[in-house]
Design a protein around this motif. Structure first.
Motif, mmCIF file in Angstrom:
data_model
loop_
_atom_site.group_PDB
_atom_site.id
_atom_site.type_symbol
_atom_site.label_atom_id
_atom_site.label_comp_id
_atom_site.label_asym_id
_atom_site.label_seq_id
_atom_site.Cartn_x
_atom_site.Cartn_y
_atom_site.Cartn_z
ATOM 1 N N ILE A 154 1.089 -1.054 -0.012
ATOM 2 C CA ILE A 154 -0.033 -0.143 -0.168
ATOM 3 C C ILE A 154 0.907 1.144 0.116
ATOM 4 O O ILE A 154 1.625 1.493 0.816
ATOM 5 C CB ILE A 154 -0.977 -0.037 1.316
ATOM 6 C CG1 ILE A 154 -1.634 -1.329 1.359
ATOM 7 C CG2 ILE A 154 -1.647 1.283 1.123
ATOM 8 C CD1 ILE A 154 -2.642 -1.481 2.623
ATOM 9 N N PRO A 206 1.818 5.702 -0.668
ATOM 10 C CA PRO A 206 1.321 6.918 -0.758
ATOM 11 C C PRO A 206 1.554 7.664 -2.083
ATOM 12 O O PRO A 206 2.025 7.061 -3.003
ATOM 13 C CB PRO A 206 2.025 7.639 0.299
ATOM 14 C CG PRO A 206 3.576 7.012 0.005
ATOM 15 C CD PRO A 206 3.277 5.585 -0.569
ATOM 16 N N MET A 210 8.085 5.195 -4.600
ATOM 17 C CA MET A 210 7.626 4.518 -3.301
ATOM 18 C C MET A 210 7.167 3.141 -3.678
ATOM 19 O O MET A 210 7.158 2.138 -2.897
ATOM 20 C CB MET A 210 6.353 5.222 -2.726
ATOM 21 C CG MET A 210 6.743 6.368 -1.961
ATOM 22 S SD MET A 210 7.563 6.215 -0.531
ATOM 23 C CE MET A 210 8.912 7.343 -0.587
ATOM 24 N N PRO A 238 -9.673 2.457 0.104
ATOM 25 C CA PRO A 238 -8.769 1.705 0.614
ATOM 26 C C PRO A 238 -9.007 0.652 1.727
ATOM 27 O O PRO A 238 -8.392 -0.189 1.891
ATOM 28 C CB PRO A 238 -7.686 2.644 1.224
ATOM 29 C CG PRO A 238 -8.282 4.071 1.204
ATOM 30 C CD PRO A 238 -9.744 3.813 0.129
ATOM 31 N N PHE A 286 3.399 -1.180 4.171
ATOM 32 C CA PHE A 286 2.671 0.019 3.792
ATOM 33 C C PHE A 286 3.719 1.353 4.141
ATOM 34 O O PHE A 286 4.484 1.275 4.816
ATOM 35 C CB PHE A 286 1.716 -0.039 5.209
ATOM 36 C CG PHE A 286 1.172 1.423 5.214
ATOM 37 C CD1 PHE A 286 -0.071 1.748 4.531
ATOM 38 C CD2 PHE A 286 1.388 2.382 6.230
ATOM 39 C CE1 PHE A 286 -0.717 2.905 4.506
ATOM 40 C CE2 PHE A 286 0.791 3.492 6.622
ATOM 41 C CZ PHE A 286 -0.399 3.616 5.637
ATOM 42 N N GLY A 345 2.851 5.360 4.543
ATOM 43 C CA GLY A 345 1.769 6.246 4.569
ATOM 44 C C GLY A 345 1.727 7.044 5.766
ATOM 45 O O GLY A 345 2.686 7.056 6.721
ATOM 46 N N CYS A 366 8.157 12.767 3.553
ATOM 47 C CA CYS A 366 8.169 12.257 4.966
ATOM 48 C C CYS A 366 9.834 12.741 5.507
ATOM 49 O O CYS A 366 9.852 12.745 6.729
ATOM 50 C CB CYS A 366 8.324 10.888 5.063
ATOM 51 S SG CYS A 366 9.324 9.919 3.758
ATOM 52 N N PHE A 368 16.697 2.465 4.043
ATOM 53 C CA PHE A 368 15.839 3.635 4.359
ATOM 54 C C PHE A 368 14.678 3.441 5.473
ATOM 55 O O PHE A 368 14.260 2.314 5.341
ATOM 56 C CB PHE A 368 15.206 4.139 3.109
ATOM 57 C CG PHE A 368 14.292 5.409 3.178
ATOM 58 C CD1 PHE A 368 15.096 6.990 3.024
ATOM 59 C CD2 PHE A 368 13.123 5.483 3.642
ATOM 60 C CE1 PHE A 368 14.358 7.858 3.117
ATOM 61 C CE2 PHE A 368 12.347 6.860 3.889
ATOM 62 C CZ PHE A 368 13.025 8.075 3.433
HETATM 63 P P1 NAD Z 1 -2.288 7.955 4.031
HETATM 64 O O1 NAD Z 1 -2.015 7.280 5.100
HETATM 65 O O2 NAD Z 1 -3.526 8.804 3.913
HETATM 66 O O3 NAD Z 1 -2.273 7.134 2.559
HETATM 67 C C1 NAD Z 1 -1.277 6.120 2.178
HETATM 68 C C2 NAD Z 1 -1.768 5.033 1.633
HETATM 69 O O4 NAD Z 1 -3.008 4.233 2.508
HETATM 70 C C3 NAD Z 1 -2.757 5.161 0.366
HETATM 71 O O5 NAD Z 1 -2.565 4.357 -0.594
HETATM 72 C C4 NAD Z 1 -4.289 5.124 0.996
HETATM 73 O O6 NAD Z 1 -4.942 4.849 -0.158
HETATM 74 C C5 NAD Z 1 -4.058 4.108 1.974
HETATM 75 N N1 NAD Z 1 -5.016 4.004 3.070
HETATM 76 C C6 NAD Z 1 -5.821 5.111 3.501
HETATM 77 N N2 NAD Z 1 -6.610 4.680 4.366
HETATM 78 C C7 NAD Z 1 -6.496 3.583 4.503
HETATM 79 C C8 NAD Z 1 -6.921 2.577 5.432
HETATM 80 N N3 NAD Z 1 -8.179 2.705 6.277
HETATM 81 N N4 NAD Z 1 -6.492 1.280 5.264
HETATM 82 C C9 NAD Z 1 -5.667 0.749 4.430
HETATM 83 N N5 NAD Z 1 -5.051 1.595 3.643
HETATM 84 C C10 NAD Z 1 -5.631 2.908 3.642
HETATM 85 O O7 NAD Z 1 -0.963 8.876 3.577
HETATM 86 P P2 NAD Z 1 -0.632 9.893 2.210
HETATM 87 O O8 NAD Z 1 -1.341 11.089 2.508
HETATM 88 O O9 NAD Z 1 -1.131 9.269 1.102
HETATM 89 O O10 NAD Z 1 0.953 9.945 2.707
HETATM 90 C C11 NAD Z 1 1.505 11.032 3.170
HETATM 91 C C12 NAD Z 1 2.012 10.329 4.528
HETATM 92 O O11 NAD Z 1 2.940 9.378 4.338
HETATM 93 C C13 NAD Z 1 2.896 11.248 5.454
HETATM 94 O O12 NAD Z 1 2.787 11.197 6.679
HETATM 95 C C14 NAD Z 1 4.280 10.883 4.876
HETATM 96 O O13 NAD Z 1 5.153 11.324 5.965
HETATM 97 C C15 NAD Z 1 4.075 9.474 5.000
HETATM 98 N N6 NAD Z 1 5.276 8.812 4.116
HETATM 99 C C16 NAD Z 1 6.431 8.208 4.690
HETATM 100 C C17 NAD Z 1 7.473 7.617 3.905
HETATM 101 C C18 NAD Z 1 8.355 6.713 4.618
HETATM 102 O O14 NAD Z 1 9.071 6.064 3.718
HETATM 103 N N7 NAD Z 1 8.322 6.821 5.992
HETATM 104 C C19 NAD Z 1 7.479 8.071 2.699
HETATM 105 C C20 NAD Z 1 6.532 8.945 2.169
HETATM 106 C C21 NAD Z 1 5.409 9.222 2.900
#
Ligand code: NAD
Length: 501
Positions: free
Chosen positions: A148, A150, A157, A209, A227, A229, A285, A469
């Motif tokens: 899953i 973002p 990603m 999702p 995952f 996100g 992030c 990472f």
């Molecule tokens: P998000 O959590 O809203 O969504 C991420 C993914 O999860 C999407 O595919 C979304 O459809 C899915 N999702 C949403 N609700 C869900 C649920 N209830 N069950 C399962 N899946 C679900 O995050 P976003 O807004 O897309 O991304 C931004 C966030 O991601 C920020 O907090 C950022 O820091 C983080 N991020 C972290 C990294 C890392 O490597 N640590 C990298 C990039 C982004």
């Protein structure tokens, strides 16, 4: 003009949603519809698991050299198609063309690294306790993986997960962000064109999702969920995974501190902080969210950082001169504005930016000027929540007056170091910290004391495919990149064999 519609990819075939439902993807720069996308429900998710499960024995048994060839082929296709996929990325995600093309190239690099690692998935032999037995440790793929991802890096990603999963011999179903499924489909196309067997990679776009998550969590054939996100969704997945004791990799948000010590190369530090802060309009992030600068160099640093910010050009990402695209949507801009308003109400000062850019070309998208705030302190919201926008908050540390009475220069320096490290660590997140100093001893002491999964010193690159990472604490667990990335998709079977005498 609509880009091609995006379908699901299941068992090597592109398919509509089970009931023909679609959702729209819009361009963050102007709100226009970019594509209609298959809105898959649990039926398609189940079919993707069926396909991945069926493809697993063949894929894991395929000689590593052959699997490496396919990954290398897909990497080459991504490189060849970088301009075309980059243009799609700019349309669905908003980032400037140069950044988008760079990301597609880096997505290919992740597959290339994984291709090489495919051939280095080694086992172990261990000395046994008796002469008539042997111990082997056999690496095996964990099995079917659900990924899953973002929207902020819509290609890299994906390949950061796919590359190592496929290298380990796993099969995958991917649910990309509903905001950016076009790049996911382009990655899928490159893999299929490179000869990936049907069912090894499956794509399940959906605007729901939570239904995808419920389906994969309830299916015991899915052995790992990877995952990336937000922390709030990550926590929910950890809870949901308990029932079936699934393996998880959880890459979550961050709140990165930057520590600029007085011996730092200030122009280099300001330029590098500007690059990491304003990359992808602050939607990373790894984006600096608290920039601690030593009092002696703060004025100069702020001047230089503001100069860097002022050189950026906010414009739709498809404009050749754009260096700062729009935020992903209006909600994201509202958060940025809330952080800035709160900081100003509590005594911060705008050095540059601090508002929406004016003009007709900005009216259709969530644009915000590159912003530098001074006089920031930890009372402010911006020091606690991930801003995910183009705002650089500068805090000052190193107050000579607080030095213990009678202490010499060294004691004062130690005091400053410890105090700023404690402030940097005062966050539930733990993804990355940035350090700027030319003192090797301080580099080591400070880096060791920082409670983050990654520390980068003097602007060294952060996310090359060969490095692991990932974060600690509220930023999650699991590592992507390097040999540890592949390790995350392996089980180690201990085989104890009696060999007779
Ligand atoms: P998000 O959590 O809203 O969504 C991420 C993914 O999860 C999407 O595919 C979304 O459809 C899915 N999702 C949403 N609700 C869900 C649920 N209830 N069950 C399962 N899946 C679900 O995050 P976003 O807004 O897309 O991304 C931004 C966030 O991601 C920020 O907090 C950022 O820091 C983080 N991020 C972290 C990294 C890392 O490597 N640590 C990298 C990039 C982004």
């Amino acid at each position: 003009m609509l880009a091609d519609g995006v379908q699901a990819l299941i068992d090597g075939e592109w398919a509509d949603a089970e009931d023909g439902a679609v959702f729209e993807v819009t361009d963050p720069a102007d709100g226009s519809v970019v594509a209609e996308v298959a809105d898959c429900g649990p039926g398609r998710t189940g079919a993707a698991v069926d396909a991945a499960e069926r493809a697993l024995p063949g894929w894991r048994a395929m000689p590593a050299h052959r699997r490496a060839d396919i990954l290398r082929g897909a990497a080459a296709l991504l490189a060849e198609r970088a301009a075309e996929i980059g243009a799609l990325m700019t349309r669905e995600q908003g980032k400037p063309s140069l950044e988008a093309v760079g990301e597609v190239e880096s997505a290919g690099e992740h597959l290339l690294w994984a291709a090489e690692e495919t051939r280095r998935v080694y086992g172990e032999t261990v000395p046994a306790a008796t002469a008539d037995s042997r111990i082997w440790v056999l690496p095996e793929p964990v099995g079917v993986v659900a990924a899953i991802t973002p929207w902020n890096f819509p290609a890299s990603m994906i390949t950061r997960k796919l590359g190592p999963a496929l290298a380990a011999g796993c099969t995958v179903l991917l649910k990309p962000s509903e905001l950016t499924p076009l790049c996911a489909a382009a990655v899928g196309r490159a893999l299929m064109d490179a000869g990936l067997p049907a069912g090894v990679f499956n794509l399940v776009p959906t605007s729901r999702p939570e239904l995808f998550a419920a389906a994969v969590m309830a299916d015991s054939r899915v052995r790992k969920v990877s995952f990336t996100g937000s922390t709030v969704v990550g926590r929910r997945l950890i809870e949901q995974s308990a029932q079936d004791v699934k393996r998880l990799a959880i890459e979550l948000g961050g709140h990165a501190p930057v520590l600029v010590f007085p011996d730092a190369d200030i122009p280099a530090a300001a330029a590098a902080v500007a690059r990491s802060k304003f990359l992808n309009c602050g939607q990373a992030c790894t984006s600096p969210n608290r920039i601690f600068v030593h009092r002696r160099v703060a004025e100069e640093f702020i001047r230089q950082l503001a100069g860097q910010a002022a050189q950026l050009t906010a414009a739709p990402g498809s404009d050749p001169g754009s260096t700062l695209g729009p935020l992903i949507n209006e909600r994201a801009r509202a958060k940025v504005e809330r952080h800035v308003e709160d900081a100003l109400a509590r005594g911060a000062r705008v050095v540059t930016g601090g508002r929406r850019p004016e003009g007709d070309r900005f009216s259709g998208g969530a644009f915000y000027e590159p912003t530098v705030l001074a006089d920031v302190d930890e009372e402010m919201l911006i020091c606690h929540e991930e801003t995910f926008g183009p705002v650089a908050p500068v805090l000052v540390f190193g107050d000579e007056e607080q030095r213990p009475a009678g202490a010499g220069h060294k004691a004062s320096t130690d005091h400053d170091n410890e105090a700023v490290v404690a402030r940097a660590n005062a966050t539930p997140y733990g993804l990355v910290a940035y350090v700027w100093t030319r003192d090797l001893g301080r580099t080591m002491r400070v880096s060791e004391a920082l409670r983050f999964g990654m520390v980068t010193v003097n602007g060294a690159p952060l996310a090359p495919p060969q490095a692991p990472f990932g974060g600690v604490k509220g930023s999650g667990y699991g590592r992507e990149g390097g040999h540890l990335g592949v390790e995350g998709f392996l089980d180690h079977k201990y085989l104890s064999v009696g060999v007779g005498r």
